[in-house]
Design a protein around this motif. Structure first.
Motif, PDB file in Angstrom:
ATOM      1  N   ILE A   3      35.982  40.627  46.928  1.00  0.00           N
ATOM      2  CA  ILE A   3      36.548  41.906  47.378  1.00  0.00           C
ATOM      3  C   ILE A   3      37.743  42.242  46.491  1.00  0.00           C
ATOM      4  N   PHE A   4      37.828  43.495  46.060  1.00  0.00           N
ATOM      5  CA  PHE A   4      38.984  43.957  45.298  1.00  0.00           C
ATOM      6  C   PHE A   4      39.916  44.752  46.211  1.00  0.00           C
ATOM      7  N   LEU A  42      32.624  44.207  45.995  1.00  0.00           N
ATOM      8  CA  LEU A  42      32.111  44.194  44.624  1.00  0.00           C
ATOM      9  C   LEU A  42      30.973  45.188  44.455  1.00  0.00           C
ATOM     10  N   LEU A  43      30.085  45.251  45.472  1.00  0.00           N
ATOM     11  CA  LEU A  43      28.938  46.161  45.401  1.00  0.00           C
ATOM     12  C   LEU A  43      29.394  47.616  45.378  1.00  0.00           C
ATOM     13  N   SER A  44      30.317  47.966  46.283  1.00  0.00           N
ATOM     14  CA  SER A  44      30.825  49.349  46.331  1.00  0.00           C
ATOM     15  C   SER A  44      31.538  49.708  45.035  1.00  0.00           C
ATOM     16  N   CYS A  45      32.279  48.752  44.499  1.00  0.00           N
ATOM     17  CA  CYS A  45      33.005  48.960  43.237  1.00  0.00           C
ATOM     18  C   CYS A  45      32.018  49.181  42.090  1.00  0.00           C
ATOM     19  N   ALA A  46      30.958  48.375  42.066  1.00  0.00           N
ATOM     20  CA  ALA A  46      29.934  48.496  41.016  1.00  0.00           C
ATOM     21  C   ALA A  46      29.223  49.842  41.101  1.00  0.00           C
ATOM     22  N   ILE A  47      28.916  50.285  42.322  1.00  0.00           N
ATOM     23  CA  ILE A  47      28.234  51.585  42.513  1.00  0.00           C
ATOM     24  C   ILE A  47      29.135  52.727  42.068  1.00  0.00           C
ATOM     25  N   PHE A  70      29.549  43.071  35.941  1.00  0.00           N
ATOM     26  CA  PHE A  70      29.584  42.398  37.241  1.00  0.00           C
ATOM     27  C   PHE A  70      28.792  41.089  37.256  1.00  0.00           C
ATOM     28  N   SER A  71      28.201  40.745  36.121  1.00  0.00           N
ATOM     29  CA  SER A  71      27.612  39.407  35.974  1.00  0.00           C
ATOM     30  C   SER A  71      28.692  38.376  35.676  1.00  0.00           C
ATOM     31  N   LEU A  72      29.882  38.867  35.254  1.00  0.00           N
ATOM     32  CA  LEU A  72      31.016  37.983  35.007  1.00  0.00           C
ATOM     33  C   LEU A  72      31.594  37.488  36.330  1.00  0.00           C
ATOM     34  N   THR A  73      32.370  36.432  36.254  1.00  0.00           N
ATOM     35  CA  THR A  73      33.064  35.917  37.433  1.00  0.00           C
ATOM     36  C   THR A  73      34.475  36.493  37.448  1.00  0.00           C
ATOM     37  N   PHE A  74      34.885  37.011  38.595  1.00  0.00           N
ATOM     38  CA  PHE A  74      36.249  37.522  38.753  1.00  0.00           C
ATOM     39  C   PHE A  74      37.055  36.486  39.522  1.00  0.00           C
ATOM     40  N   CYS A  75      38.211  36.139  38.995  1.00  0.00           N
ATOM     41  CA  CYS A  75      38.994  35.080  39.634  1.00  0.00           C
ATOM     42  C   CYS A  75      40.486  35.332  39.469  1.00  0.00           C
ATOM     43  N   ASP A  76      41.278  34.405  40.023  1.00  0.00           N
ATOM     44  CA  ASP A  76      42.746  34.439  39.963  1.00  0.00           C
ATOM     45  C   ASP A  76      43.349  35.546  40.830  1.00  0.00           C
ATOM     46  N   SER A  77      42.946  36.801  40.599  1.00  0.00           N
ATOM     47  CA  SER A  77      43.509  37.912  41.366  1.00  0.00           C
ATOM     48  C   SER A  77      42.426  38.913  41.711  1.00  0.00           C
ATOM     49  N   ASN A  78      42.547  39.496  42.893  1.00  0.00           N
ATOM     50  CA  ASN A  78      41.596  40.538  43.289  1.00  0.00           C
ATOM     51  C   ASN A  78      42.287  41.899  43.372  1.00  0.00           C
ATOM     52  N   LYS A  79      43.503  41.977  42.838  1.00  0.00           N
ATOM     53  CA  LYS A  79      44.254  43.236  42.895  1.00  0.00           C
ATOM     54  C   LYS A  79      43.943  44.091  41.670  1.00  0.00           C
ATOM     55  N   LEU A  80      43.255  45.190  41.913  1.00  0.00           N
ATOM     56  CA  LEU A  80      42.836  46.098  40.843  1.00  0.00           C
ATOM     57  C   LEU A  80      43.876  47.200  40.708  1.00  0.00           C
ATOM     58  N   ASP A  81      44.666  47.139  39.644  1.00  0.00           N
ATOM     59  CA  ASP A  81      45.783  48.077  39.468  1.00  0.00           C
ATOM     60  C   ASP A  81      45.292  49.407  38.898  1.00  0.00           C
ATOM     61  N   ASP A 131      37.341  51.198  37.428  1.00  0.00           N
ATOM     62  CA  ASP A 131      37.101  51.611  36.052  1.00  0.00           C
ATOM     63  C   ASP A 131      36.933  50.366  35.187  1.00  0.00           C
ATOM     64  N   PHE A 132      36.313  50.523  34.039  1.00  0.00           N
ATOM     65  CA  PHE A 132      35.929  49.388  33.206  1.00  0.00           C
ATOM     66  C   PHE A 132      37.122  48.554  32.707  1.00  0.00           C
ATOM     67  N   PRO A 133      38.121  49.153  32.031  1.00  0.00           N
ATOM     68  CA  PRO A 133      39.213  48.339  31.475  1.00  0.00           C
ATOM     69  C   PRO A 133      39.981  47.513  32.509  1.00  0.00           C
ATOM     70  N   PRO A 134      40.412  48.107  33.648  1.00  0.00           N
ATOM     71  CA  PRO A 134      41.144  47.270  34.619  1.00  0.00           C
ATOM     72  C   PRO A 134      40.293  46.172  35.241  1.00  0.00           C
ATOM     73  N   LEU A 135      38.992  46.421  35.399  1.00  0.00           N
ATOM     74  CA  LEU A 135      38.098  45.383  35.929  1.00  0.00           C
ATOM     75  C   LEU A 135      37.945  44.234  34.936  1.00  0.00           C
ATOM     76  N   LEU A 136      37.873  44.591  33.659  1.00  0.00           N
ATOM     77  CA  LEU A 136      37.709  43.580  32.617  1.00  0.00           C
ATOM     78  C   LEU A 136      38.913  42.630  32.566  1.00  0.00           C
ATOM     79  N   LYS A 137      40.104  43.152  32.914  1.00  0.00           N
ATOM     80  CA  LYS A 137      41.321  42.328  32.932  1.00  0.00           C
ATOM     81  C   LYS A 137      41.246  41.213  33.979  1.00  0.00           C
ATOM     82  N   LEU A 138      40.478  41.464  35.052  1.00  0.00           N
ATOM     83  CA  LEU A 138      40.387  40.492  36.140  1.00  0.00           C
ATOM     84  C   LEU A 138      39.269  39.467  35.933  1.00  0.00           C
TER      85      LEU A 138
END
Length: 312
Positions: A17-18, A100-105, A170-181, A186-193
């Motif tokens: 969850i973000f 994650l699903l809602s974010c991806a959609i 979204f095939s990548l693993t998101f870790c450490d933080s779930n805070k999407l600034d 959007d693509f760039p901020p998601l890639l940071k996580l």
């Protein structure tokens, strides 16, 4: 040893969850922001909706230029509806969680509609090029079948690639933080996580931006260089003025969209202060759709006549 393992597990817990931070640092004025964005969203729906209705029911506007404009106005409604309702909800509620699903959609629709906007603006520039540079062939080249094919092509061309982009991200693993600034997914901020090496994702993203952003912009630029060259050759000042007026509205919209989007996506990260990306993203996702009806209606005599007919 046990405590070290626990720390590693905490640090690399997978995110499902973000939390969209948005303008959470402006919580003291969230009611004001809610009202402002609600007025903006309502204005976008009413303004672009009116353009669609006027074009639909006024026989004088049944031309390729207005056919493309009607589609563009519908696109603007869809484009803002992907992000603004969610933003309004976040202003209203304290819970800013998004799965994650809602974010991806959301990201998938945002990218697809963004590509459609770039391509549709290119089609509209081509229409103006044919109308001014090849006026005798205009009815033959821009017939109804060609117009429909161009619009359908603009709407569907980016779908497979954008779905692939989102799937890859979204095939990548998101870790450490779930805070999407950011204010939306959007693509760039998601890639940071994302964890691990994201080099291939970045290359893929910029290749996509080059194909569907830079190439359409260069095609639009080429069309307008040819248009301006042709206009300057016209012997009549009245003819030059009329030709410029038919293109100026589209040129303003193109400038607003492409300049703000390119600054947002291509500005070096080191030069981008916290919050700049959010403001720029709002500019090309909200400001352009908001001003689109005003730009086209106030600078277009046919539209002004049609609005007067509707009112009186």
């Amino acid at each position: 040893m046990e405590s070290t393992d626990k720390i590693i597990k905490v640090n690399f817990t997978e995110v499902d969850i973000f939390v969209l931070l948005g303008f959470s640092d402006q919580s003291n004025i969230k009611s004001l922001l809610f009202c402002i964005f609600l007025i903006i969203y309502t204005s976008i729906l009413i303004g672009n909706g009116l353009i669609i209705l006027i074009i639909k029911f006024d026989q004088a506007l049944q031309t390729p230029m207005y056919f493309f404009l009607g589609n563009f106005s519908f696109l603007e409604i869809c484009y803002t509806s992907v992000t603004l309702p969610r933003m309004l909800k976040d202003f209203w509620n304290k819970n800013r969680d998004i799965s994650l699903l809602s974010c991806a959609i959301q990201l998938c629709f945002f990218l697809i509609l963004g590509v459609t906007e770039c391509l549709l603006l290119t089609v509209m520039a081509y229409d103006r090029y044919v109308a001014i540079c090849k006026p005798l062939y205009y009815p033959l080249i821009m017939n109804h079948k060609t117009c429909v094919q161009l619009v359908v092509g603009a709407w569907i061309s980016g779908i497979p690639i954008q779905i692939g982009q989102v799937y890859q991200l979204f095939s990548l693993t998101f870790c450490d933080s779930n805070k999407l600034d950011h204010v939306f997914c959007d693509f760039p901020p998601l890639l940071k996580l994302a964890c691990g090496d994201t080099t291939m994702n970045e290359i893929s993203f910029y290749a996509d931006a080059l194909l569907f952003g830079v190439v359409p912009f260069l095609l639009i630029l080429n069309s307008y260089i040819r248009i301006i060259t042709t206009i300057l050759r016209l012997p009549s000042e009245l003819g030059r003025s009329k030709a410029f007026s038919t293109c100026s509205s589209h040129l303003i919209v193109v400038s607003l969209f492409f300049i703000s989007a390119s600054i947002s996506y291509f500005q070096p990260k080191s030069n981008q202060s916290r919050g700049t990306g959010k403001v720029l993203s709002l500019f090309y996702t909200i400001v352009t759709p908001l001003f689109n009806p005003m730009i086209y209606s106030l600078r277009n005599k046919d539209f002004i006549i049609s609005i007067k007919k509707l009112l009186y």
